[in-house]
Design an enzyme around this catalytic site. Structure first.
Site, mmCIF file in Angstrom:
data_model
loop_
_atom_site.group_PDB
_atom_site.id
_atom_site.type_symbol
_atom_site.label_atom_id
_atom_site.label_comp_id
_atom_site.label_asym_id
_atom_site.label_seq_id
_atom_site.Cartn_x
_atom_site.Cartn_y
_atom_site.Cartn_z
ATOM 1 N N HIS A 83 -0.519 -8.209 1.086
ATOM 2 C CA HIS A 83 -1.710 -8.333 -0.088
ATOM 3 C C HIS A 83 -1.308 -8.534 -1.096
ATOM 4 C CE1 HIS A 83 -2.800 -3.086 -1.717
ATOM 5 N NE2 HIS A 83 -2.758 -4.743 -2.552
ATOM 6 N N THR A 129 4.929 -13.877 2.516
ATOM 7 C CA THR A 129 4.879 -12.262 3.995
ATOM 8 C C THR A 129 4.778 -11.594 3.612
ATOM 9 O OG1 THR A 129 6.997 -12.225 1.769
ATOM 10 C CG2 THR A 129 7.847 -14.109 3.224
ATOM 11 N N ASP A 182 10.146 -7.386 -8.345
ATOM 12 C CA ASP A 182 10.914 -7.241 -6.442
ATOM 13 C C ASP A 182 12.039 -7.286 -6.244
ATOM 14 O OD1 ASP A 182 9.714 -9.963 -5.183
ATOM 15 O OD2 ASP A 182 11.377 -9.738 -4.414
ATOM 16 N N HIS A 186 -1.130 -10.234 -4.503
ATOM 17 C CA HIS A 186 0.581 -9.942 -5.455
ATOM 18 C C HIS A 186 0.203 -11.745 -6.835
ATOM 19 C CE1 HIS A 186 2.251 -11.066 -1.586
ATOM 20 N NE2 HIS A 186 3.896 -11.403 -2.689
ATOM 21 N N HIS A 199 -6.309 -2.949 -1.425
ATOM 22 C CA HIS A 199 -5.891 -3.908 -0.148
ATOM 23 C C HIS A 199 -6.510 -5.067 -0.102
ATOM 24 C CE1 HIS A 199 -2.896 -5.641 3.055
ATOM 25 N NE2 HIS A 199 -4.004 -5.737 3.677
ATOM 26 N N CYS A 202 0.980 -1.280 -0.210
ATOM 27 C CA CYS A 202 0.489 0.057 0.352
ATOM 28 C C CYS A 202 0.697 1.266 0.133
ATOM 29 C CB CYS A 202 -1.030 0.011 1.426
ATOM 30 S SG CYS A 202 -2.660 -0.861 0.696
HETATM 31 P P1 AMP Z 1 5.292 -13.435 -1.406
HETATM 32 O O1 AMP Z 1 6.701 -14.157 -0.578
HETATM 33 O O2 AMP Z 1 5.155 -14.260 -2.163
HETATM 34 O O3 AMP Z 1 4.768 -12.538 -0.044
HETATM 35 O O4 AMP Z 1 6.026 -12.130 -2.116
HETATM 36 C C1 AMP Z 1 6.957 -10.757 -1.112
HETATM 37 C C2 AMP Z 1 7.644 -10.593 -1.873
HETATM 38 O O5 AMP Z 1 7.670 -9.041 -1.920
HETATM 39 C C3 AMP Z 1 9.385 -11.049 -2.360
HETATM 40 O O6 AMP Z 1 9.685 -11.638 -3.000
HETATM 41 C C4 AMP Z 1 9.904 -10.158 -1.592
HETATM 42 O O7 AMP Z 1 11.216 -10.214 -2.103
HETATM 43 C C5 AMP Z 1 9.178 -8.601 -2.662
HETATM 44 N N1 AMP Z 1 9.463 -7.576 -1.396
HETATM 45 C C6 AMP Z 1 8.984 -7.379 -0.301
HETATM 46 N N2 AMP Z 1 9.327 -5.805 -0.086
HETATM 47 C C7 AMP Z 1 9.314 -5.244 -1.231
HETATM 48 C C8 AMP Z 1 9.664 -3.829 -1.928
HETATM 49 N N3 AMP Z 1 10.019 -2.902 -1.093
HETATM 50 N N4 AMP Z 1 9.734 -4.095 -3.136
HETATM 51 C C9 AMP Z 1 10.397 -4.817 -4.192
HETATM 52 N N5 AMP Z 1 9.458 -6.075 -3.661
HETATM 53 C C10 AMP Z 1 9.288 -6.495 -2.146
HETATM 54 ZN ZN ZN Z 2 -1.615 -3.596 1.014
#
Ligand code: AMP
Ligand code: ZN
Length: 114
Positions: free
Chosen positions: A98, A95, A30, A100, A46, A7
């Site tokens: 939100h 992790t 990413d 994605h 969200h 967000c």
């Molecule tokens: P997931 O583990 O499926 O929830 O994926 C979350 C993804 O978000 C991971 O691959 C992280 O590397 C990525 N991530 C976390 N913070 C950021 C950020 N600030 N900018 C870009 N990617 C991010």
């Molecule tokens: Zn969010």
């Protein structure tokens, strides 16, 4: 959602390398890529995970898929193909809470779980 990192990216409060954006979806690189192309496709609304998808918000899944095709075309991987991956919940390794999808491509990928 005040403490949601995606967000904050959507609101422009923290930086991201945005590769596509419209009024409903944003797509950005990413921060820890696992492939030459690793983009996150994120609905601007969200929604915590696909478990929270219902008849009122489910149209965002179409938006995400259409955005993924546009990103793949823009980044030159549309013809060779790509994976669109969603992690939902703890056992799947989600992790960021939100919704994605990971769009991964730019290389021949290895063995598949499924
Ligand atoms: P997931 O583990 O499926 O929830 O994926 C979350 C993804 O978000 C991971 O691959 C992280 O590397 C990525 N991530 C976390 N913070 C950021 C950020 N600030 N900018 C870009 N990617 C991010
Ligand atoms: Zn969010």
């Amino acid at each position: 959602m005040e403490d949601c990192i995606f967000c904050k990216i959507i609101d422009g409060k923290i930086p991201a390398t945005v590769v596509y954006e419209d009024d409903r979806v944003i797509a950005f690189r990413d921060i820890q890529p696992v492939a030459p192309v690793h983009v996150l496709i994120v609905p601007k609304q969200h929604i915590q995970s696909i478990r929270e998808i219902n008849e009122n918000n489910g149209s965002c899944l179409i938006d995400i898929h259409m955005a993924a095709n546009k990103v793949a075309e823009k980044l030159g991987i549309w013809d060779k193909g790509y994976r669109l991956i969603n992690n939902c919940g703890a056992d799947a390794g989600q992790t960021v809470l939100h919704l994605h999808y990971h769009l991964i491509g730019g290389m021949a990928m290895g063995p598949k779980i499924i």
